[in-house]
Design a protein around this motif. Structure first.
Motif, PDB file in Angstrom:
ATOM      1  N   GLN A 235     128.355  53.011  10.335  1.00  0.00           N
ATOM      2  CA  GLN A 235     127.142  52.745  10.584  1.00  0.00           C
ATOM      3  C   GLN A 235     126.422  52.171   9.300  1.00  0.00           C
ATOM      4  OE1 GLN A 235     124.945  56.368  11.846  1.00  0.00           O
ATOM      5  NE2 GLN A 235     126.467  56.663  13.514  1.00  0.00           N
TER       6      GLN A 235
ATOM      7  N   ASN B  33     126.003  53.677   6.530  1.00  0.00           N
ATOM      8  CA  ASN B  33     125.186  54.458   5.660  1.00  0.00           C
ATOM      9  C   ASN B  33     125.941  55.100   4.619  1.00  0.00           C
ATOM     10  OD1 ASN B  33     123.044  54.380   7.643  1.00  0.00           O
ATOM     11  ND2 ASN B  33     123.894  56.071   8.926  1.00  0.00           N
TER      12      ASN B  33
ATOM     13  N   ASP C 297     129.380  57.787   9.222  1.00  0.00           N
ATOM     14  CA  ASP C 297     128.442  57.110   8.314  1.00  0.00           C
ATOM     15  C   ASP C 297     128.647  55.845   7.940  1.00  0.00           C
ATOM     16  OD1 ASP C 297     126.599  58.949   8.575  1.00  0.00           O
ATOM     17  OD2 ASP C 297     127.355  60.259   6.832  1.00  0.00           O
TER      18      ASP C 297
END
Length: 392
Positions: A322, A324, A319
């Motif tokens: 990315q 996130n 994450d």
């Protein structure tokens, strides 16, 4: 979520699975339905034979300097147990050999001795060679730890762990009702000492070495070199599931999808509950249009992994890649709910809070990570990041 997971034996010792470092589960010979040779695909990697693979002799070879080191350490000690203890301390005492841990240092015994860098598998190989030179009874052991991953260059590397078992020679004139043995272990995590262990052959350790080297090459997209090492791994030990799974990943990445499926199914015939094999098969099914089968497999895998804190750390690291941030925080916090002593979980939180600009929180979790660190390597790593934060 589909991920490429390699198997490795950096036995931290790490096992390299593009299933990179170690020791994977093996099946009985009754489960082998096809020969290793029938699953090889030499024609797909025609230049693989241009790459020279180390022999077993070369993997464990020691030169005269290394042999002299051994005998200088134990020469004035009479008791065999004390000799082993002195030798192991000398190997890892920075004042003697200055050995540094490097996760990707997949080196043969003599190079490990010379270069003074090693991962756990290469440490174990070198120490096995040194202790055998001293004349000791030493065997390799696989420690059956739960799944544990590290991230490298966008890949998830499933790590395993091995150690050494030393058994003193028996006095022929003494009746021994119980033979005592000792473990030589380079893992800084005391919690792993309680996991079950099993003896593994020297041949399997050689296959682990080849598997790690192949995984290193695969990460670098050096496909013929990776094939040369995985090929040698499965021929050395046809029941080494991790090497088969990594071979399947190589086939898939090279575009040989039918061959990849055959290899995955072969690996899972040997080890039906291998989650890494199942996950990689699901990834293959997803990209070949068998989405329903892929989703069924992933649901099964994720259900079994839900209580593994390292799984959540791994998801958190993905994450972060990315960006996130919210999802990453959730995964690292879940990991710490499952295991409050994981320095990786605290460090993950520190990384996320730094990225979103909450520097006080980042510093707090860095301090917790340093407090939970298991060796000097991680303590120094976290302290350097604390020093950086202080300079801002």
């Amino acid at each position: 979520m589909f991920n490429i997971r390699l198997s490795s034996t950096h036995y931290v010792c790490l096992l390299f699975v593009f299933v990179l470092l170690g020791c994977q589960s093996r099946a009985s010979h009754n489960h082998v339905a096809v020969s290793a040779e029938s699953l090889l695909f030499d024609q797909g990697f025609k230049s693989f034979s241009n790459h020279r693979v180390e022999t077993e002799y070369e993997i464990f070879y020691l030169d005269e300097d290394a042999k002299t080191f051994v005998h200088d350490i134990i020469g004035n000690i009479d008791n065999e147990v004390d000799q082993v203890e002195a030798l192991v301390h000398a190997v890892f005492d920075r004042s003697e050999l200055n050995l540094l841990y490097q996760a990707n240092a997949n080196t043969v015994a003599n190079d490990t001795f010379k270069l003074k860098e090693a991962n756990c598998l290469s440490m174990s190989i070198m120490t096995y060679a040194l202790t055998r030179e001293a004349g000791f009874n030493v065997d390799f052991q696989e420690v059956l730890i739960p799944e544990y991953w590290t991230r490298r260059q966008g890949y998830n590397l499933l790590n395993g762990h091995i150690n050494l078992k030393f058994t003193p020679h028996l006095d022929a004139n003494v009746l021994n009702l119980r033979t005592r043995s000792y473990q030589i272990d380079f893992d800084p995590q005391p919690s792993r000492r309680s996991f079950p262990k099993k003896l593994v052959s020297k041949e399997l350790v050689v296959a682990m070495f080849y598997n790690n080297k192949g995984a290193d090459a695969l990460v670098k997209q050096q496909f013929p070199l990776a094939y040369a090492y995985f090929r040698e791994a499965v021929l050395s030990e046809p029941l080494f599931t991790s090497a088969w799974i990594n071979m399947g990943i190589l086939y898939r990445m090279a575009g040989y999808l039918e061959d990849a499926e055959k290899v995955y199914l072969h690996a899972l015939q040997q080890s039906p509950d291998n989650l890494t094999g199942l996950e990689n098969l699901a990834y293959l099914y997803n990209i070949t249009g068998k989405v329903e089968s892929a989703n069924e497999i992933i649901a099964k895998v994720e259900h079994k992994r839900a209580v593994n804190p390292y799984y959540h750390v791994n998801l958190g690291e993905q994450d972060i890649e990315q960006q996130n941030w919210k999802l990453a925080l959730g995964h690292f916090k879940k990991a710490l709910i499952l295991n409050r002593n994981m320095h990786e979980g605290y460090f993950g939180l520190a990384r996320v809070y730094f990225e979103i600009g909450e520097l006080d929180e980042s510093e707090r979790y860095l301090k917790l990570a340093k407090n939970k660190a298991l060796n000097n390597h991680y303590e120094e790593k976290y302290q350097s990041k604390l020093d950086f934060l202080s300079s801002l």
